[in-house]
Design an enzyme around this catalytic site. Structure first.
Site, PDB file in Angstrom:
ATOM      1  N   ASP A 114      41.305  20.322  59.231  1.00  0.00           N
ATOM      2  CA  ASP A 114      41.642  20.043  57.822  1.00  0.00           C
ATOM      3  C   ASP A 114      43.028  20.562  57.449  1.00  0.00           C
ATOM      4  OD1 ASP A 114      39.287  18.698  57.121  1.00  0.00           O
ATOM      5  OD2 ASP A 114      38.236  20.563  56.672  1.00  0.00           O
ATOM      6  N   LYS A 128      34.499   7.465  55.116  1.00  0.00           N
ATOM      7  CA  LYS A 128      35.500   6.530  55.623  1.00  0.00           C
ATOM      8  C   LYS A 128      35.838   6.801  57.082  1.00  0.00           C
ATOM      9  CE  LYS A 128      37.764   6.350  51.072  1.00  0.00           C
ATOM     10  NZ  LYS A 128      36.977   5.243  50.516  1.00  0.00           N
ATOM     11  N   GLY A 130      42.109  27.260  43.490  1.00  0.00           N
ATOM     12  CA  GLY A 130      40.765  27.316  44.061  1.00  0.00           C
ATOM     13  C   GLY A 130      40.702  28.368  45.160  1.00  0.00           C
ATOM     14  N   ALA A 131      39.494  28.856  45.409  1.00  0.00           N
ATOM     15  CA  ALA A 131      39.327  29.897  46.433  1.00  0.00           C
ATOM     16  C   ALA A 131      38.019  29.687  47.192  1.00  0.00           C
ATOM     17  CB  ALA A 131      39.368  31.279  45.781  1.00  0.00           C
ATOM     18  N   MET A 147      43.773  17.732  46.886  1.00  0.00           N
ATOM     19  CA  MET A 147      43.039  17.516  48.133  1.00  0.00           C
ATOM     20  C   MET A 147      41.898  16.520  47.932  1.00  0.00           C
ATOM     21  SD  MET A 147      43.305  21.422  49.579  1.00  0.00           S
ATOM     22  CE  MET A 147      41.998  21.333  50.776  1.00  0.00           C
ATOM     23  N   LYS A 177      29.636  22.229  57.166  1.00  0.00           N
ATOM     24  CA  LYS A 177      30.765  22.823  57.910  1.00  0.00           C
ATOM     25  C   LYS A 177      30.517  24.284  58.299  1.00  0.00           C
ATOM     26  CE  LYS A 177      34.331  19.751  56.071  1.00  0.00           C
ATOM     27  NZ  LYS A 177      35.677  19.636  55.478  1.00  0.00           N
ATOM     28  N   GLY A 237      35.735  27.093  50.134  1.00  0.00           N
ATOM     29  CA  GLY A 237      35.872  26.734  51.544  1.00  0.00           C
ATOM     30  C   GLY A 237      37.040  25.808  51.814  1.00  0.00           C
ATOM     31  N   ALA A 238      37.301  24.887  50.906  1.00  0.00           N
ATOM     32  CA  ALA A 238      38.386  23.923  51.117  1.00  0.00           C
ATOM     33  C   ALA A 238      39.732  24.638  51.202  1.00  0.00           C
ATOM     34  CB  ALA A 238      38.396  22.889  49.987  1.00  0.00           C
TER      35      ALA A 238
HETATM   36  P1  ATR Z   1      34.716  23.730  48.462  1.00  0.00           P
HETATM   37  O1  ATR Z   1      33.992  23.817  49.758  1.00  0.00           O
HETATM   38  O2  ATR Z   1      34.992  22.341  47.980  1.00  0.00           O
HETATM   39  O3  ATR Z   1      35.938  24.574  48.424  1.00  0.00           O
HETATM   40  P2  ATR Z   1      33.360  25.737  46.919  1.00  0.00           P
HETATM   41  O4  ATR Z   1      33.439  26.685  48.061  1.00  0.00           O
HETATM   42  O5  ATR Z   1      32.106  25.633  46.120  1.00  0.00           O
HETATM   43  O6  ATR Z   1      33.671  24.254  47.375  1.00  0.00           O
HETATM   44  O7  ATR Z   1      34.575  26.090  45.936  1.00  0.00           O
HETATM   45  C1  ATR Z   1      34.839  25.356  44.785  1.00  0.00           C
HETATM   46  C2  ATR Z   1      36.105  25.871  44.151  1.00  0.00           C
HETATM   47  O8  ATR Z   1      36.442  25.077  43.003  1.00  0.00           O
HETATM   48  C3  ATR Z   1      36.037  27.294  43.669  1.00  0.00           C
HETATM   49  O9  ATR Z   1      37.307  27.887  43.793  1.00  0.00           O
HETATM   50  C4  ATR Z   1      35.649  27.109  42.185  1.00  0.00           C
HETATM   51  O10 ATR Z   1      36.004  28.199  41.353  1.00  0.00           O
HETATM   52  P3  ATR Z   1      35.033  29.507  41.272  1.00  0.00           P
HETATM   53  O11 ATR Z   1      35.270  30.272  42.531  1.00  0.00           O
HETATM   54  O12 ATR Z   1      35.483  30.234  40.067  1.00  0.00           O
HETATM   55  O13 ATR Z   1      33.626  28.966  41.170  1.00  0.00           O
HETATM   56  C5  ATR Z   1      36.499  25.916  41.843  1.00  0.00           C
HETATM   57  N1  ATR Z   1      36.030  25.130  40.681  1.00  0.00           N
HETATM   58  C6  ATR Z   1      34.941  24.347  40.612  1.00  0.00           C
HETATM   59  N2  ATR Z   1      34.873  23.737  39.408  1.00  0.00           N
HETATM   60  C7  ATR Z   1      35.954  24.148  38.696  1.00  0.00           C
HETATM   61  C8  ATR Z   1      36.466  23.872  37.371  1.00  0.00           C
HETATM   62  N3  ATR Z   1      35.831  23.034  36.554  1.00  0.00           N
HETATM   63  N4  ATR Z   1      37.619  24.497  36.993  1.00  0.00           N
HETATM   64  C9  ATR Z   1      38.252  25.320  37.827  1.00  0.00           C
HETATM   65  N5  ATR Z   1      37.828  25.627  39.062  1.00  0.00           N
HETATM   66  C10 ATR Z   1      36.699  25.042  39.503  1.00  0.00           C
END
Ligand code: ATR
Length: 272
Positions: A104, A17, A128-129, A216, A67, A131-132
């Site tokens: 971001d 977008k 979550g942990a 997000m 990124k 990149g985002a």
């Molecule tokens: P991004 O760049 O979008 O942050 P990423 O670095 O792959 O992508 O991170 C994805 C995040 O979503 C991680 O924190 C992942 O948890 P893990 O570190 O345990 O893999 C989390 N995640 C992805 N699918 C998930 C799910 N179904 N339930 C809970 N956490 C999820």
């Protein structure tokens, strides 16, 4: 009038977008610029950036999955990009320097404040942990929350990420099971779970009275996390479309020195 060229680069890119958003910003602020989409092959990010710059490009937005490569490619980094470990905005300076920035986190904070969430003094939870989440930690901590907790499926990643930011505020990391009995004023979903229609396992009572929930991610429908938040008493259950417009405004400001108003763009995005 000469037209300055900008672009968003990613793979895939057809859904982006950003051309719509920056087109509206340019119109609104009377800037002579164009903004296009560039699909880079997965192994061709650097070449595509250099080609666009050689053709007179002035700057780019960078999206999935490039990124980290943009971070590596930049000659200099803004403080917030260095902290994020990722770059979503490239600025091609006249002296040949390619600067990497990351808008971001600033976009998330601006959208939260615009929509009435309180960050200063609040108990904030980030889910979550990856990149985002890393990308938004420094700007969130700069707002001085009372505490910031990162919870992740893989608890060790949350703990490590928190350690990387302890110099900026009160921050800890844990697994989802450690959330039982805790409550927060602001809960932000930064997992990629929404993208596959999933929801992290969250305990009842996680949302304090009057809490704001923010995903997000965004889609044409409310995300599973937004639905969960609505069902668990959130005052507001927001999606990430506002953050998208705000991070774009922040990039536009870096390139053009003018901050566009995001309100009309928010309306257009909801309609689109
Ligand atoms: P991004 O760049 O979008 O942050 P990423 O670095 O792959 O992508 O991170 C994805 C995040 O979503 C991680 O924190 C992942 O948890 P893990 O570190 O345990 O893999 C989390 N995640 C992805 N699918 C998930 C799910 N179904 N339930 C809970 N956490 C999820």
């Amino acid at each position: 009038m000469p037209t300055d060229r900008y672009a968003v680069i990613g793979n895939p890119i057809a859904h982006s977008k950003s051309p719509l958003i920056h087109g509206l910003f340019a119109e609104q602020t009377g800037q002579a610029m164009s903004y296009e989409r560039i699909l880079a092959p997965l192994d061709g990010f650097r070449d595509a950036v250099m080609r666009f710059r050689a053709e007179g490009g002035r700057g780019m937005n960078v999206t999935v999955p490039f990124k980290l490569e943009a971070f590596a490619l930049a000659h200099t980094l803004s403080e917030r990009a260095a902290r994020a470990g990722a770059v979503n905005t490239l600025i091609f300076h006249a002296d040949g320097v390619i600067e990497g920035d990351n808008t971001d986190g600033a976009g998330l904070v601006r959208d939260l404040l615009r929509q009435g969430a309180k960050i200063a003094g609040a108990r904030v939870l980030l889910l979550g942990a990856g990149g985002a989440v890393r990308g938004v930690l420094a700007p969130l901590l700069a707002e001085r929350p009372a505490r910031l907790v990162i919870a992740n499926r893989t608890a060790g990643k949350a703990a490590q990420l928190a350690l990387d930011f302890t110099d900026l505020g009160t921050i800890t990391g844990c697994g989802f099971d450690a959330l039982a009995g805790l409550s927060f004023d602001l809960v932000i979903n930064g997992t990629s779970a929404s993208l596959s229609g999933e929801l992290p396992p969250l305990p009842d009572g996680l949302l304090a009275p009057g809490a704001v929930a923010y995903d997000m991610a965004y889609g044409s429908e409310p995300t599973p996390f937004q639905r969960w938040a609505e069902a668990h008493g959130a005052k507001l259950a927001l999606d990430g479309l506002g953050m998208l417009a705000e991070q774009a405004a922040e990039s536009f400001l870096r390139w053009r020195g003018v901050r566009p108003s995001t309100a009309p763009v928010q309306v257009a995005l909801r309609k689109a």
